[in-house]
Design a protein around this motif. Structure first.
Motif, PDB file in Angstrom:
ATOM      1  N   SER A  59       0.856  -1.185   0.000  1.00 51.03           N
ATOM      2  CA  SER A  59       0.000   0.000   0.000  1.00 51.03           C
ATOM      3  C   SER A  59       0.895   1.240   0.000  1.00 51.03           C
ATOM      4  O   SER A  59       2.103   1.138   0.243  1.00 51.03           O
ATOM      5  N   PRO A  60       0.337   2.427  -0.261  1.00 48.68           N
ATOM      6  CA  PRO A  60       1.171   3.636  -0.244  1.00 48.68           C
ATOM      7  C   PRO A  60       1.922   3.839   1.064  1.00 48.68           C
ATOM      8  O   PRO A  60       3.067   4.289   1.060  1.00 48.68           O
ATOM      9  N   HIS A  61       1.306   3.492   2.185  1.00 49.85           N
ATOM     10  CA  HIS A  61       1.960   3.708   3.478  1.00 49.85           C
ATOM     11  C   HIS A  61       3.117   2.741   3.702  1.00 49.85           C
ATOM     12  O   HIS A  61       3.977   2.987   4.554  1.00 49.85           O
ATOM     13  N   THR A  62       3.139   1.634   2.935  1.00 44.56           N
ATOM     14  CA  THR A  62       4.245   0.691   3.040  1.00 44.56           C
ATOM     15  C   THR A  62       5.563   1.378   2.722  1.00 44.56           C
ATOM     16  O   THR A  62       6.598   1.104   3.345  1.00 44.56           O
ATOM     17  N   LEU A  63       5.550   2.287   1.739  1.00 44.19           N
ATOM     18  CA  LEU A  63       6.770   2.977   1.341  1.00 44.19           C
ATOM     19  C   LEU A  63       7.288   3.860   2.472  1.00 44.19           C
ATOM     20  O   LEU A  63       8.500   3.998   2.658  1.00 44.19           O
ATOM     21  N   ARG A  64       6.387   4.445   3.231  1.00 47.63           N
ATOM     22  CA  ARG A  64       6.777   5.252   4.392  1.00 47.63           C
ATOM     23  C   ARG A  64       7.365   4.359   5.480  1.00 47.63           C
ATOM     24  O   ARG A  64       8.359   4.713   6.136  1.00 47.63           O
ATOM     25  N   HIS A  65       6.756   3.173   5.684  1.00 52.23           N
ATOM     26  CA  HIS A  65       7.312   2.208   6.633  1.00 52.23           C
ATOM     27  C   HIS A  65       8.731   1.820   6.229  1.00 52.23           C
ATOM     28  O   HIS A  65       9.631   1.734   7.071  1.00 52.23           O
ATOM     29  N   CYS A  66       8.931   1.586   4.942  1.00 46.69           N
ATOM     30  CA  CYS A  66      10.248   1.169   4.449  1.00 46.69           C
ATOM     31  C   CYS A  66      11.280   2.283   4.639  1.00 46.69           C
ATOM     32  O   CYS A  66      12.436   2.017   4.994  1.00 46.69           O
ATOM     33  N   PHE A  67      10.880   3.507   4.387  1.00 43.71           N
ATOM     34  CA  PHE A  67      11.762   4.664   4.571  1.00 43.71           C
ATOM     35  C   PHE A  67      12.323   4.673   5.988  1.00 43.71           C
ATOM     36  O   PHE A  67      13.542   4.765   6.193  1.00 43.71           O
ATOM     37  N   ALA A  68      11.437   4.572   6.978  1.00 36.30           N
ATOM     38  CA  ALA A  68      11.868   4.636   8.376  1.00 36.30           C
ATOM     39  C   ALA A  68      12.687   3.411   8.766  1.00 36.30           C
ATOM     40  O   ALA A  68      13.740   3.531   9.407  1.00 36.30           O
ATOM     41  N   THR A  69      12.216   2.241   8.380  1.00 41.17           N
ATOM     42  CA  THR A  69      12.895   1.008   8.764  1.00 41.17           C
ATOM     43  C   THR A  69      14.299   0.927   8.180  1.00 41.17           C
ATOM     44  O   THR A  69      15.267   0.588   8.877  1.00 41.17           O
ATOM     45  N   HIS A  70      14.446   1.256   6.908  1.00 38.30           N
ATOM     46  CA  HIS A  70      15.751   1.157   6.255  1.00 38.30           C
ATOM     47  C   HIS A  70      16.721   2.207   6.797  1.00 38.30           C
ATOM     48  O   HIS A  70      17.924   1.954   6.876  1.00 38.30           O
ATOM     49  N   LEU A  71      16.221   3.378   7.190  1.00 37.57           N
ATOM     50  CA  LEU A  71      17.085   4.375   7.815  1.00 37.57           C
ATOM     51  C   LEU A  71      17.634   3.860   9.140  1.00 37.57           C
ATOM     52  O   LEU A  71      18.833   3.977   9.424  1.00 37.57           O
ATOM     53  N   LEU A  72      16.754   3.304   9.964  1.00 39.03           N
ATOM     54  CA  LEU A  72      17.187   2.809  11.269  1.00 39.03           C
ATOM     55  C   LEU A  72      18.115   1.611  11.126  1.00 39.03           C
ATOM     56  O   LEU A  72      19.067   1.453  11.897  1.00 39.03           O
ATOM     57  N   GLU A  73      17.833   0.751  10.166  1.00 38.91           N
ATOM     58  CA  GLU A  73      18.726  -0.385   9.923  1.00 38.91           C
ATOM     59  C   GLU A  73      20.111   0.091   9.500  1.00 38.91           C
ATOM     60  O   GLU A  73      21.114  -0.561   9.778  1.00 38.91           O
TER      61      GLU A  73
END
Length: 322
Positions: free
Chosen positions: A255-269
């Protein structure tokens, strides 16, 4: 006071919320739905405004549960009613807040589902760059993932908010709060390519058709345009994303919000500071951002192997003497 007075009380409360808190249209619509549902409940049991007490509030919450509403939805209804009750106390309609300490049973918040870096690349690369529509869609995906924008922030983005030379975008989030988010190289390149062909018909090949803006027509200030020349809508972007994701069955749930989840998760990783991620996401409370501190098992395993002194090899024991 009678049951008929509920309409004026709720309408006045919503009007003040719009002015004093600067809530977005979507937030106001959500509040209005919750309060209209409560109004219907009050009418069904003949509950007058002055009878709104702890017992009535508890009964309404039980009614929500009986109707199958999820705990998260029940908490949202409770929050809406607390705001209404505070105003009723201030106006002298109620003497006390109905159960100010009332809390619903806490429920562990589910972790957001995300894509890996390779899956993100597959999704973005699926966009057909041979058409202006494909360039637009690719730029939207790069901005959503590269800047962590909400879909409402993405489709309402204006040309004046983007500074490609500086590599930043000014975003107006919930409650009209302003924040500045850096743009990565991929997002800058994709957006620059789209903007060069933005005025051309969406289904045409880039740089092979005349601009679609007619003589005398005022150019749109919005970055991402629909087929008709107006700004993209939330629903339009959802359909666009689903169209590209459907090419791979493994991405059909995105979904569109998945991309926002990925943004945050990949930054923290990658080692980003939680406070910095909070600021880029536009979260007012860091507890909202902390949900993204979940990491993939493989990432945890790599971190453990790299940093724990006893993770790589097991120490040898001295052999017993004979």
């Amino acid at each position: 006071m009678s049951i008929a007075d509920w309409d004026a009380i709720i309408d006045g409360h919503l009007a003040r919320q719009a002015v004093e808190r600067g809530l977005s249209r979507h937030s106001l619509e959500s509040y209005a739905r919750d309060l209209r549902d409560f109004l219907d409940y009050c009418r069904s049991i003949n509950l007058e405004p002055r009878e709104f007490d702890a017992r009535a509030l508890t009964a309404y919450l039980e009614n929500l549960g009986q109707r199958g509403l999820a705990p998260s939805s029940q908490r949202r209804h409770l929050s809406s009613l607390r705001g209404l009750a505070r105003e009723m106390v201030d106006r002298g309609i109620l003497a006390n807040q109905p159960a100010p300490a009332l809390k619903l049973r806490t429920r562990q918040r589910p972790l957001p589902r995300t894509l890996g870096r390779r899956e993100i690349a597959m999704l973005i690369d699926a966009c057909d760059r041979s058409t202006v529509r494909g360039l637009r869609d690719r730029a939207m995906l790069e901005m959503a993932y590269g800047c962590g924008l909400r879909v409402s922030e993405l489709v309402s983005l204006k040309l004046s908010q983007v500074n490609l030379a500086a590599g930043v975008v000014v975003v107006f989030g919930k409650g009209s709060k302003e924040r500045m988010v850096p743009m990565g190289r991929s997002a800058i390149e994709a957006l620059s390519e789209y903007l060069r062909h933005r005025g051309e018909p969406p289904d045409s090949a880039p740089a092979t058709a005349k601009p679609s803006v007619r003589r005398g027509q005022k150019p749109s200030p919005y970055v991402f345009l629909s087929r008709l020349g107006g700004p993209m809508t939330r629903q339009g972007f959802f359909k666009t994303l689903k169209g590209w994701a459907s090419r791979d069955p493994r991405l059909s749930w995105v979904s569109p919000h998945t991309l926002r989840h990925c943004f945050a998760t990949h930054l923290l990783e990658g080692g980003a500071d939680l406070r910095a991620v909070q600021e880029m996401l536009g979260h007012s409370d860091i507890s909202t951002t902390q949900i993204y501190t979940h990491l993939s098992k493989s990432h945890l395993r790599r971190a453990h192997r790299q940093y724990h002194p006893r993770a790589i090899s097991r120490p040898t024991r001295p052999s017993p003497e004979n």
